[in-house]
Every structure is written in structure tokens, then in C-alpha cells.
Design a protein around this motif. Sequence first.
Motif, PDB file in Angstrom:
ATOM      1  N   ALA A 185       6.563   5.137   3.549  1.00  0.00           N
ATOM      2  CA  ALA A 185       6.624   5.738   2.218  1.00  0.00           C
ATOM      3  C   ALA A 185       6.625   4.709   1.097  1.00  0.00           C
ATOM      4  O   ALA A 185       6.422   5.056  -0.073  1.00  0.00           O
ATOM      5  N   SER A 186       6.833   3.424   1.458  1.00  0.00           N
ATOM      6  CA  SER A 186       6.930   2.368   0.432  1.00  0.00           C
ATOM      7  C   SER A 186       5.634   1.597   0.242  1.00  0.00           C
ATOM      8  O   SER A 186       5.623   0.549  -0.403  1.00  0.00           O
ATOM      9  N   THR A 187       4.542   2.113   0.801  1.00  0.00           N
ATOM     10  CA  THR A 187       3.254   1.428   0.659  1.00  0.00           C
ATOM     11  C   THR A 187       2.276   2.361  -0.047  1.00  0.00           C
ATOM     12  O   THR A 187       1.680   3.237   0.574  1.00  0.00           O
ATOM     13  N   ASP A 188       2.110   2.149  -1.324  1.00  0.00           N
ATOM     14  CA  ASP A 188       1.215   2.994  -2.106  1.00  0.00           C
ATOM     15  C   ASP A 188      -0.246   2.583  -1.900  1.00  0.00           C
ATOM     16  O   ASP A 188      -0.579   1.394  -1.928  1.00  0.00           O
ATOM     17  N   VAL A 189      -1.094   3.563  -1.734  1.00  0.00           N
ATOM     18  CA  VAL A 189      -2.506   3.299  -1.490  1.00  0.00           C
ATOM     19  C   VAL A 189      -3.195   2.825  -2.770  1.00  0.00           C
ATOM     20  O   VAL A 189      -2.799   3.185  -3.879  1.00  0.00           O
ATOM     21  N   ALA A 192      -5.521  -2.382   5.052  1.00  0.00           N
ATOM     22  CA  ALA A 192      -4.192  -1.774   4.984  1.00  0.00           C
ATOM     23  C   ALA A 192      -3.962  -1.086   3.648  1.00  0.00           C
ATOM     24  O   ALA A 192      -3.466   0.055   3.585  1.00  0.00           O
ATOM     25  N   ILE A 193      -4.316  -1.750   2.567  1.00  0.00           N
ATOM     26  CA  ILE A 193      -4.039  -1.212   1.232  1.00  0.00           C
ATOM     27  C   ILE A 193      -4.925  -0.008   0.922  1.00  0.00           C
ATOM     28  O   ILE A 193      -4.512   0.918   0.217  1.00  0.00           O
ATOM     29  N   ALA A 194      -6.108   0.001   1.496  1.00  0.00           N
ATOM     30  CA  ALA A 194      -6.987   1.170   1.317  1.00  0.00           C
ATOM     31  C   ALA A 194      -6.506   2.369   2.118  1.00  0.00           C
ATOM     32  O   ALA A 194      -6.955   3.506   1.896  1.00  0.00           O
ATOM     33  N   ASN A 195      -5.562   2.125   3.041  1.00  0.00           N
ATOM     34  CA  ASN A 195      -5.033   3.196   3.889  1.00  0.00           C
ATOM     35  C   ASN A 195      -3.514   3.301   3.792  1.00  0.00           C
ATOM     36  O   ASN A 195      -2.853   3.773   4.718  1.00  0.00           O
ATOM     37  N   ALA A 203      -9.068  -5.223  -3.888  1.00  0.00           N
ATOM     38  CA  ALA A 203      -9.895  -6.216  -3.193  1.00  0.00           C
ATOM     39  C   ALA A 203      -9.175  -7.555  -3.220  1.00  0.00           C
ATOM     40  O   ALA A 203      -8.475  -7.873  -4.190  1.00  0.00           O
ATOM     41  N   PRO A 204      -9.318  -8.369  -2.177  1.00  0.00           N
ATOM     42  CA  PRO A 204      -8.653  -9.669  -2.139  1.00  0.00           C
ATOM     43  C   PRO A 204      -9.381 -10.694  -3.006  1.00  0.00           C
ATOM     44  O   PRO A 204     -10.569 -10.549  -3.300  1.00  0.00           O
ATOM     45  N   LEU A 205      -8.666 -11.734  -3.397  1.00  0.00           N
ATOM     46  CA  LEU A 205      -9.271 -12.832  -4.147  1.00  0.00           C
ATOM     47  C   LEU A 205     -10.308 -13.565  -3.292  1.00  0.00           C
ATOM     48  O   LEU A 205     -11.389 -13.908  -3.768  1.00  0.00           O
ATOM     49  N   ILE A 206      -9.967 -13.787  -2.032  1.00  0.00           N
ATOM     50  CA  ILE A 206     -10.832 -14.502  -1.083  1.00  0.00           C
ATOM     51  C   ILE A 206     -11.353 -13.507  -0.047  1.00  0.00           C
ATOM     52  O   ILE A 206     -10.595 -12.657   0.433  1.00  0.00           O
ATOM     53  N   SER A 207     -12.603 -13.590   0.285  1.00  0.00           N
ATOM     54  CA  SER A 207     -13.157 -12.690   1.311  1.00  0.00           C
ATOM     55  C   SER A 207     -12.416 -12.861   2.631  1.00  0.00           C
ATOM     56  O   SER A 207     -12.155 -13.988   3.074  1.00  0.00           O
ATOM     57  N   SER A 208     -12.089 -11.761   3.267  1.00  0.00           N
ATOM     58  CA  SER A 208     -11.347 -11.812   4.528  1.00  0.00           C
ATOM     59  C   SER A 208     -12.193 -12.412   5.642  1.00  0.00           C
ATOM     60  O   SER A 208     -13.364 -12.048   5.798  1.00  0.00           O
ATOM     61  N   ASP A 221       5.916  -7.122   2.954  1.00  0.00           N
ATOM     62  CA  ASP A 221       4.697  -7.909   3.150  1.00  0.00           C
ATOM     63  C   ASP A 221       3.518  -7.270   2.416  1.00  0.00           C
ATOM     64  O   ASP A 221       2.723  -7.950   1.749  1.00  0.00           O
ATOM     65  N   TYR A 222       3.398  -5.987   2.558  1.00  0.00           N
ATOM     66  CA  TYR A 222       2.308  -5.204   1.966  1.00  0.00           C
ATOM     67  C   TYR A 222       2.311  -5.323   0.440  1.00  0.00           C
ATOM     68  O   TYR A 222       1.277  -5.635  -0.183  1.00  0.00           O
ATOM     69  N   ASN A 223       3.450  -5.108  -0.147  1.00  0.00           N
ATOM     70  CA  ASN A 223       3.528  -5.112  -1.601  1.00  0.00           C
ATOM     71  C   ASN A 223       3.406  -6.525  -2.185  1.00  0.00           C
ATOM     72  O   ASN A 223       2.912  -6.701  -3.300  1.00  0.00           O
ATOM     73  N   GLN A 224       3.852  -7.511  -1.426  1.00  0.00           N
ATOM     74  CA  GLN A 224       3.691  -8.891  -1.881  1.00  0.00           C
ATOM     75  C   GLN A 224       2.225  -9.278  -1.977  1.00  0.00           C
ATOM     76  O   GLN A 224       1.761  -9.791  -3.000  1.00  0.00           O
TER      77      GLN A 224
END
Length: 458
Positions: A325-329, A315-318, A334-339, A225-228
Motif C-alpha cells: 500500500a506504500s508504493t504509489d504507481v 516496479a514503479i509502473a506496476n 523513467a530512470p535517469l540512466i537506461s536500465s 527502497d521503492y520510494n527512494q
Amino acid sequence: MFYQSMLRLPPHFSSLLAGSALLLSAVAEVRADIVSDWNALALTQMMASTESPMVAHDLAILAASMYNADQSIEGTYNTYGYGAYPAPGAGPAGADSQAAMISAANTVMQYLYSGSSGDFTALYNSQLSGIANSQAKTDGIGWGITIANNLLSARSGDGSADAATTPYSPVGTIGYWQQTSSAGALLPGWGSVATFTIPGTGAYMTALPGGAITTYLQSSQYAADYNQVKDLGAAFSVSRTSDQTNQAYFWAAGDGTVKMTGMWNQIAQSVAATAGLSVADSARLLATLNVAMADASTAAMATIYDQQFWRPETAIANGDIDGNASTDVDSFWAPLISSPSLPEYVSLGATISEAAAVVLASYLGDSVSFSLGSDINGDGSIDLTRNFTSFSQAATEAAMAGVYGGTQFQTSVTDGQALGANVANYVLANNFALVPEPAGAVLMLFGGLFFLGARRRR
């Protein structure tokens, strides 16, 4: 997903001559404007500040009031009722059902949006001017007021007025939602708003895989999910196609727009007009649609503030401290659309869209082609128009827009779709049913008597 047509017209319609059927179809299209005009005006008033769950809530009250005003007089379908609001009985004999619907709509909107009183009064007077003065008209007007006030009274303490001010403080630790803007948490108390049809939210709420944030964070599913979303949802993604970018913007439904629930109402208005639905079936469709979206929103919001999961940008900033181990910081991602300013799981957009698609497909069949315009920047103008060949296609696109926009994880989308479908199917199975024909009721009675007699002879 359950997509099955359930639109049923009264059996005696089948005996009408072809010429009469054509005439009825033409008349129905005009009369249905009573419903669509109020729905469209309501959406216009809600654009300024109302959020998706609130739009669905208020439109559910409007649509249910118009539906009950009509069906308590016409008697084709069972009237709506739930909990503290009993389904209304028969209206005044001979009362004009159109006058009742117009009166009910005006009463609801004047109460909910008193600042726009003049707009509602103008539509009210315009529509009533098309009905000749008579006792039937007078009785219909009075009955519509009664219907609306009874529902408004029943919903007056439903918790919606306090949902925005419910105290909430983010947990602030790994995996938990953290504010991504200066805006406060959006509607933290909405999960406690009284439902319209489902027996509470508990049976419909969902949870992160593994039942705990830590378990999900350390899973391969989270890594996928994270990498997608890191790849497809980045502001300057090189993997996202131009069409996927358009989808993200199209369904963003930000400030100054009709929001996600409003977009599905626009779809419903369009397809109802194309199908030539009668006023009764248009009112029934919009009542079912908005009640389903309202309850789906409430169950989703209950889940959102129960799970409190972080957004992709946090999540990606952390990614280096999440235990996977499979989620690189990437501190600059930044997202395309504001969260949006609320926790990520479960996807509200996916939940709402799936609930809407299931309802629309159940009434009209899934394979219905339509076009929809979207106001991307909230300036009141249509910026993008997209074409669809089915409700399920639109719902899937709306759900995936969160991934392409960088605001949702895939698991949140998938679970939101399941939640929305479950709520919609409950609403369809337990509300707005066709009243049995007298002959059918007699057969049921005789069947019951025969069954009892057979048991006694044993």
C-alpha cells in the motif's frame, strides 16, 4: 568492510642503503610499465563490446599469467593455481622474468582477441627490444608462452564462451524481471562460469529479504527502497543533487567504455604508479584485483538470474499491483540512466566496486587520493573527472550511482557490497601470499618437531 594494508616487501629490502632504495624505486617505476602497458592495451581492445564480467574474466587470465610468469622465476610470492590449473613450479634457472611476462601477456591477448593481433605484436616487440639478447631472454620468452598456454587451456572450458547464448525466458509476473528494451537478457549463463579462486558461487550468493519475492514486495523495506529510487532516480528528479547526477553518469560505464571493471583497473594502474610499485607488486596487485572482480561478478550473476527481480522502472509502473500500500504507481516514470538488460538484484556495480576497493585498500591502505576520468557516452573521450580521497569512498559512490541513476534499489546495493567484500576477503586470504623466508620455514619446521616431541613425552 575490511580495509587493511597487506603490501609486504621481502625483508631483505629493509637493509638497503637509502641511495640504493631511491635507485630501486626509479627502476621499479619504469619496469612496472610492462604490466600497466598490457593492461591499458587490453582495456582498449575490450571497449567495443565486452561486458563487465567478461572484462574481469579476461583481465584475470592476463594478469594471472603475467604474475605466474614472473613469480615462477623470481619466487617472491606463491604462484597462482586453482582447480584444474595447478600452480606452476619454478621456471628455467636464470630465465629473464620480464621477457617471460611480456611473452605470457602477448600469448594471452593474441588468443583472446586475435582480431587485434597487430597491436599486441607491436607492444610485444617494443618491450622485448629493451631486453638484451641472451639465453636468459630466450628462456624467458619460451617459459612465458608455456605459462600462458597452460592457463588458457585450463580455462578453455570454463563456460564463458556459452554464457551469452544460454537459454533464458523472463518469468513475466509481478516482481519478476521484464525486459526494458529490445536487447535480450545479458549473459544469462555467466553465473555458471568456473570461478578463479572461490570454491563455487553457492556460499557467496545472496537472496532478497524474506527469501521470496512476494515477502520482499510486501515489506516496509521494499517500500523504502521503492520510494527512494522513485524520488532520486527519476529522469527529471527535483531531489537529486547535481553532484549525484554526475555520479550516476560517471559510473554508468555503458557501451563503448571500459565498463566498471575497467574503471577499477584504471584506478589500480594510477595508484600503483604513484606508489612506485615494482613490477612484481604491480603484477600481484592487478592479478588479485581482477581475480577478485571476476569471481565477485560470477557470484553476482548467479544471484541475479536466480532471484530475477524486476528493475525500478517496471516496479514503479506496476506499483498499484505489487501488494504494498506504500508504493504509489507512476506510469510515466523513467530512470535517469537506461536500465541494463538483466534482472536487478543483486547490484553488479556495487559488487564489483566493493571487491575492488577491498583489494586495493588491503595492499595500499584505504586512504589513498586519486583522480579518475570517465567516458560517459562511449566516444573515447573523457567527459567527467572526479577526485577521491579513499577507495571506500569511490566504491560507495559507484554503488550508489545505481540508485541515483534509477536502475537499482538500495537493498540490492547494500547486499552487493557485502557479496563483493566477502569474495575479495577470500581471495586475499588464500592467494598471492609472500613466500616465507628460509629462516622462517626452518623455525616452522623446528616448531613442528618440538610440538610432536612434546606430545610423545606425555
